[in-house]
Design a protein around this motif. Structure first.
Motif, mmCIF file in Angstrom:
data_model
loop_
_atom_site.group_PDB
_atom_site.id
_atom_site.type_symbol
_atom_site.label_atom_id
_atom_site.label_comp_id
_atom_site.label_asym_id
_atom_site.label_seq_id
_atom_site.Cartn_x
_atom_site.Cartn_y
_atom_site.Cartn_z
ATOM 1 N N GLN A 29 53.087 47.937 43.313
ATOM 2 C CA GLN A 29 51.664 47.638 42.845
ATOM 3 C C GLN A 29 51.700 46.046 42.467
ATOM 4 O O GLN A 29 50.891 45.285 42.437
ATOM 5 C CB GLN A 29 51.788 48.463 41.413
ATOM 6 N N LEU A 32 51.183 44.579 45.602
ATOM 7 C CA LEU A 32 49.390 44.798 46.074
ATOM 8 C C LEU A 32 48.674 43.866 45.029
ATOM 9 O O LEU A 32 47.637 43.489 45.860
ATOM 10 C CB LEU A 32 49.203 46.091 45.783
ATOM 11 N N GLU A 33 48.924 43.781 43.999
ATOM 12 C CA GLU A 33 48.270 42.754 43.121
ATOM 13 C C GLU A 33 48.223 41.164 43.684
ATOM 14 O O GLU A 33 47.172 40.524 43.685
ATOM 15 C CB GLU A 33 48.782 42.746 41.632
ATOM 16 N N VAL A 36 46.123 41.059 46.590
ATOM 17 C CA VAL A 36 44.693 41.212 46.281
ATOM 18 C C VAL A 36 44.011 39.757 45.923
ATOM 19 O O VAL A 36 43.028 39.488 46.338
ATOM 20 C CB VAL A 36 44.386 42.193 45.410
ATOM 21 N N HIS A 132 43.747 45.411 51.910
ATOM 22 C CA HIS A 132 43.314 44.303 51.120
ATOM 23 C C HIS A 132 41.812 44.363 50.847
ATOM 24 O O HIS A 132 41.474 44.152 49.576
ATOM 25 C CB HIS A 132 43.693 42.960 51.791
ATOM 26 N N GLU A 134 39.901 47.267 51.086
ATOM 27 C CA GLU A 134 39.645 48.563 50.049
ATOM 28 C C GLU A 134 40.073 48.203 48.658
ATOM 29 O O GLU A 134 39.095 48.711 47.973
ATOM 30 C CB GLU A 134 40.409 49.621 50.653
ATOM 31 N N ASN A 135 40.917 47.382 48.472
ATOM 32 C CA ASN A 135 41.106 46.765 46.812
ATOM 33 C C ASN A 135 40.318 45.579 46.500
ATOM 34 O O ASN A 135 40.661 45.212 45.440
ATOM 35 C CB ASN A 135 42.816 46.706 46.808
#
Length: 206
Positions: A29, A32-33, A36, A132, A134-135
């Motif tokens: 996570q 991913l953050e 993003v 990337h 999709e988020n």
């Protein structure tokens, strides 16, 4: 080890497994953050820039995407591959006879570059770029990609010009050395020296 001893350790092993799983989930996570919050070049932008600026533009944008993915080694390798591909193109242009180069339409090589870049980026970064997007991650604009392409084109033109001058210099030196070794050259030098001596003798008599 006795069976009852194994059952004693099962709760402990389960706790460790769950802790390890939580750590992995947190790291995923967190990564991913970070991804993003960083900008990516889209496949469309990379393809467009490659059409204009060639492999060097591709390499730079792939490098920036890898940096956004926190993969510095792949980022560095992509740039090295881009420089190598550009060098091979320059060598190809030098080694290919001019009459063959003239027969190749100017649009052919850029199209090949762009197609290769599209399929390559789709293969190596397509999944990450999709996640990337999709988020809600941000992307560099196509104008930014065009700017990268223009700079890459200028770098390529400068490298090509330097290569041409270096090649011409080597060719001139080789021709000069070959000419120096001929009897005709030695005879001309002897005549020149003789004429110079005659001119100097005239000045001495004045």
């Amino acid at each position: 080890m006795r069976t009852d001893t194994i059952f004693i350790y099962l709760p402990f092993l389960k706790t460790q497994f769950l802790s390890f799983h939580r750590i992995l989930t947190y790291l995923e996570q967190y990564s991913l953050e970070i991804m993003v919050n960083r900008k990516f070049f889209s496949i469309k932008a990379i393809t467009l820039a490659t059409f204009v600026g060639g492999p060097l533009a591709t390499a730079y944008m792939v490098k920036k995407n890898y940096e956004a993915m926190l993969q510095p080694e792949k980022a560095r390798n992509s740039l090295i591959i881009g420089v190598g591909a550009t060098t091979l193109i320059i060598i190809f242009l030098f080694l290919t006879p001019e009459h063959i180069i003239d027969k190749i339409p100017n649009i052919v090589l850029p199209i090949l570059y762009a197609m290769a870049a599209y399929f390559l980026v789709e293969e190596i970064q397509g999944a990450n770029i999709k996640v990337h997007e999709e988020n809600g991650g941000e992307f560099y604009s196509n104008w930014h990609a065009v700017g990268v392409a223009v700079i890459a084109t200028l770098i390529f033109a400068a490298a090509l010009a330097i290569s041409v001058f270096a090649f011409d210099g080597l060719s001139s030196n080789q021709v000069h050395q070959e000419f120096e070794s001929t009897p005709a050259y030695e005879m001309k030098i002897a005549e020149f020296v003789e004429n110079e001596n005659e001119v100097l003798a005239v000045f001495d008599d004045m």
